[in-house]
Scaffold this active site. Structure first.
Site, mmCIF file in Angstrom:
data_model
loop_
_atom_site.group_PDB
_atom_site.id
_atom_site.type_symbol
_atom_site.label_atom_id
_atom_site.label_comp_id
_atom_site.label_asym_id
_atom_site.label_seq_id
_atom_site.Cartn_x
_atom_site.Cartn_y
_atom_site.Cartn_z
ATOM 1 N N THR A 142 0.837 -1.212 0.000
ATOM 2 C CA THR A 142 0.000 0.000 0.000
ATOM 3 C C THR A 142 0.869 1.259 0.000
ATOM 4 O OG1 THR A 142 -0.104 -0.020 2.413
ATOM 5 C CG2 THR A 142 -1.910 -1.101 1.252
ATOM 6 N N ASP A 167 9.506 -8.191 2.436
ATOM 7 C CA ASP A 167 8.188 -8.491 3.011
ATOM 8 C C ASP A 167 8.372 -8.954 4.452
ATOM 9 O OD1 ASP A 167 5.655 -9.764 3.579
ATOM 10 O OD2 ASP A 167 5.333 -9.791 1.405
ATOM 11 N N TYR A 216 -9.155 -7.088 11.822
ATOM 12 C CA TYR A 216 -8.055 -6.121 11.985
ATOM 13 C C TYR A 216 -7.812 -5.836 13.463
ATOM 14 C CZ TYR A 216 -5.596 -1.626 11.967
ATOM 15 O OH TYR A 216 -4.693 -0.608 12.211
ATOM 16 N N VAL A 221 -11.171 8.177 5.873
ATOM 17 C CA VAL A 221 -12.257 9.118 5.603
ATOM 18 C C VAL A 221 -11.760 10.534 5.242
ATOM 19 C CG1 VAL A 221 -12.642 9.572 8.082
ATOM 20 C CG2 VAL A 221 -14.470 10.005 6.474
HETATM 21 N N1 LIG Z 1 -3.613 5.586 9.732
HETATM 22 C C1 LIG Z 1 -4.272 5.355 10.861
HETATM 23 O O1 LIG Z 1 -5.213 6.079 11.227
HETATM 24 C C2 LIG Z 1 -3.893 4.205 11.751
HETATM 25 C C3 LIG Z 1 -4.644 3.971 12.899
HETATM 26 C C4 LIG Z 1 -4.289 2.920 13.735
HETATM 27 C C5 LIG Z 1 -3.192 2.152 13.432
HETATM 28 N N2 LIG Z 1 -2.483 2.379 12.291
HETATM 29 C C6 LIG Z 1 -1.327 1.527 11.990
HETATM 30 O O2 LIG Z 1 -0.231 2.355 11.642
HETATM 31 C C7 LIG Z 1 0.613 1.671 10.717
HETATM 32 C C8 LIG Z 1 0.863 2.531 9.497
HETATM 33 O O3 LIG Z 1 -0.381 2.825 8.887
HETATM 34 P P1 LIG Z 1 -0.551 3.817 7.657
HETATM 35 O O4 LIG Z 1 -1.810 4.547 7.854
HETATM 36 O O5 LIG Z 1 0.706 4.550 7.434
HETATM 37 O O6 LIG Z 1 -0.803 2.779 6.470
HETATM 38 P P2 LIG Z 1 -0.088 2.624 5.053
HETATM 39 O O7 LIG Z 1 -0.870 1.569 4.337
HETATM 40 O O8 LIG Z 1 0.073 3.926 4.392
HETATM 41 O O9 LIG Z 1 1.348 2.071 5.450
HETATM 42 C C9 LIG Z 1 1.616 0.717 5.702
HETATM 43 C C10 LIG Z 1 2.919 0.382 5.011
HETATM 44 O O10 LIG Z 1 3.246 -0.999 5.297
HETATM 45 C C11 LIG Z 1 3.688 -1.594 4.068
HETATM 46 N N3 LIG Z 1 3.442 -3.037 4.126
HETATM 47 C C12 LIG Z 1 2.225 -3.661 4.115
HETATM 48 N N4 LIG Z 1 2.410 -4.989 4.122
HETATM 49 C C13 LIG Z 1 3.744 -5.204 4.171
HETATM 50 C C14 LIG Z 1 4.542 -6.368 4.163
HETATM 51 N N5 LIG Z 1 3.981 -7.581 4.125
HETATM 52 N N6 LIG Z 1 5.890 -6.235 4.198
HETATM 53 C C15 LIG Z 1 6.465 -4.995 4.202
HETATM 54 N N7 LIG Z 1 5.763 -3.855 4.187
HETATM 55 C C16 LIG Z 1 4.410 -3.957 4.160
HETATM 56 C C17 LIG Z 1 2.864 -0.920 3.001
HETATM 57 O O11 LIG Z 1 3.388 -1.053 1.693
HETATM 58 C C18 LIG Z 1 2.858 0.513 3.497
HETATM 59 O O12 LIG Z 1 3.972 1.232 3.018
HETATM 60 C C19 LIG Z 1 -0.077 0.343 10.429
HETATM 61 O O13 LIG Z 1 0.475 -0.631 11.285
HETATM 62 C C20 LIG Z 1 -1.512 0.600 10.804
HETATM 63 O O14 LIG Z 1 -2.197 -0.581 11.167
HETATM 64 C C21 LIG Z 1 -2.808 3.394 11.437
#
Ligand SMILES: NC(=O)c1ccc[n+]([C@@H]2O[C@H](COP(=O)([O-])OP(=O)(O)OC[C@H]3O[C@@H](n4cnc5c(N)ncnc54)[C@H](O)[C@@H]3O)[C@@H](O)[C@H]2O)c1
Length: 335
Positions: free
Chosen positions: A46, A67, A155, A199
């Site tokens: 992503t 990964d 999740y 959102v």
């Molecule tokens: N954005 C929010 O509001 C929010 C809220 C609660 C928790 N989180 C957590 O914060 C973290 C970051 O979220 P974000 O919003 O930046 O999301 P995002 O999707 O922008 O970032 C996630 C990143 O992880 C990488 N990734 C996914 N699967 C992978 C794999 N198998 N191996 C290596 N890399 C992988 C993706 O390519 C991406 O760069 C996540 O753990 C998410 O669950 C985010």
């Protein structure tokens, strides 16, 4: 950000997993500004290459495409790192409902791989992205760290299991961890596109295209929307705190204020209209509530203030103004 406490990072090496994602790339950028050596591990599931473009040529930055489901990739990435900021995961409640197996593999097996790799490499601290979804069906407000309910989605289970594993890696192997339960983070570089977009960026782009955003539910659902700079501050505090009592704990990472969806769209309209007055005429529509959504979310940030010295600088209005400006300047890049 030039707090004295963060100076130790200038002589450190930090692995940021998920460093090409929204939160991860912002963390990489701030760490590089502090002269930290940064390794980014990402498989671009992503994440986006353009999130790295501002600093990909910085000699302190190393990208490892790999990964977290592959232990060898984790081991290679963590080699020589002092600290880990583990952000890699598949976010989104609906994504996990549509494909629980992949969310489980990435968010749980990948997490355990990273813990094992970090422990074996002898890193000093493992700071990881936890989630407000861990509060599940608990209706208590504000959310206090030690009172959680039953998870409401695959999740949420994965993020709770992360906390359980982190605890065990401390008690069994002595790996110091800190979990940051993020509450609806928003800001620059957050992806506005795709079925699982969050959102705020989704609504920003819809307003900019003069399309009606659809609110799930009646608009009274509320969230503790948290601007990215507050989240960055929490990560830096978690990495550098010298307070031993602060380690091996989880912390709400939020503002301690909530905004409902109706109010959110009104604020967005107001700020976006400054760039394009026609946006003031775009109507908002309402649809059915989404599965796995909780009605209200509001964090207590007292624990983070007390143990980490957290001092959130951005409320929703200041954060939204900056985010809106960023989307206006970078729309072509994010499309
Ligand atoms: N954005 C929010 O509001 C929010 C809220 C609660 C928790 N989180 C957590 O914060 C973290 C970051 O979220 P974000 O919003 O930046 O999301 P995002 O999707 O922008 O970032 C996630 C990143 O992880 C990488 N990734 C996914 N699967 C992978 C794999 N198998 N191996 C290596 N890399 C992988 C993706 O390519 C991406 O760069 C996540 O753990 C998410 O669950 C985010």
């Amino acid at each position: 950000m030039n707090s004295k406490q963060f100076e130790l990072l200038s002589s450190s090496k930090v692995l940021v997993t998920g460093g090409a994602g929204f939160i991860g790339s912002n963390l990489c950028e701030t760490l590089l500004e502090l002269n930290t050596s940064v390794i980014c591990l990402d498989n671009f599931a992503t994440g986006k290459r353009e999130n790295l473009s501002a600093f990909q040529d910085n000699p302190n930055f190393t990208l490892i495409e790999g990964d977290i489901r592959n232990l060898d990739d984790c081991k290679k990435a963590v080699e020589g790192a002092d600290y880990v900021l583990h952000e890699a995961a598949l976010g989104s409640v609906p994504r996990s409902i549509n494909d629980p197996i992949t969310s489980n593999n990435v968010n749980i097996s990948g997490f355990v791989n990273m813990l094992v790799a970090a422990k074996d490499a002898g890193v000093k601290r493992f700071v990881y992205a936890a989630s407000s979804s861990t509060y599940g069906d608990s209706e208590a407000l504000p959310k206090v760290e030690d009172k959680i309910g039953k998870p409401l989605s695959p999740y949420a289970i994965t993020k709770y299991v992360n906390e359980l594993y982190a605890d065990i890696f401390y008690s069994t192997y002595g790996l110091d961890t800190i979990g940051l339960r993020y509450f609806n983070v928003f800001g620059r570089k957050q992806d506005p596109h795709g079925a699982y977009a969050a959102v705020i960026p989704k609504f920003v782009i819809q307003f900019m295209n003069h399309e009606s955003p659809v609110i799930n539910g009646d608009g009274t659902y509320s969230r503790d929307f948290t601007y990215i700079d507050n989240v960055i501050q929490m990560n830096l505090l978690a990495l550098t705190t010298e307070n031993k009592e602060a380690l091996n704990e989880v912390y709400n990472t939020a503002v301690g204020d909530r905004t409902n969806l109706k109010e959110l769209t009104q604020l967005l309209k107001e700020y976006l209209s400054e760039y394009d007055p026609e946006i003031a005429n775009v109507e908002v529509k309402y649809g059915p509530p989404r599965a796995g959504d909780i009605p209200h979310s509001l964090a207590s940030v007292e624990k983070a203030k007390m143990l980490l010295g957290y001092n959130p600088k951005y409320g929703i209005e200041a954060g939204l103004k900056e985010a809106v400006e960023w989307y206006y300047k970078n729309l072509i890049i994010t499309k």
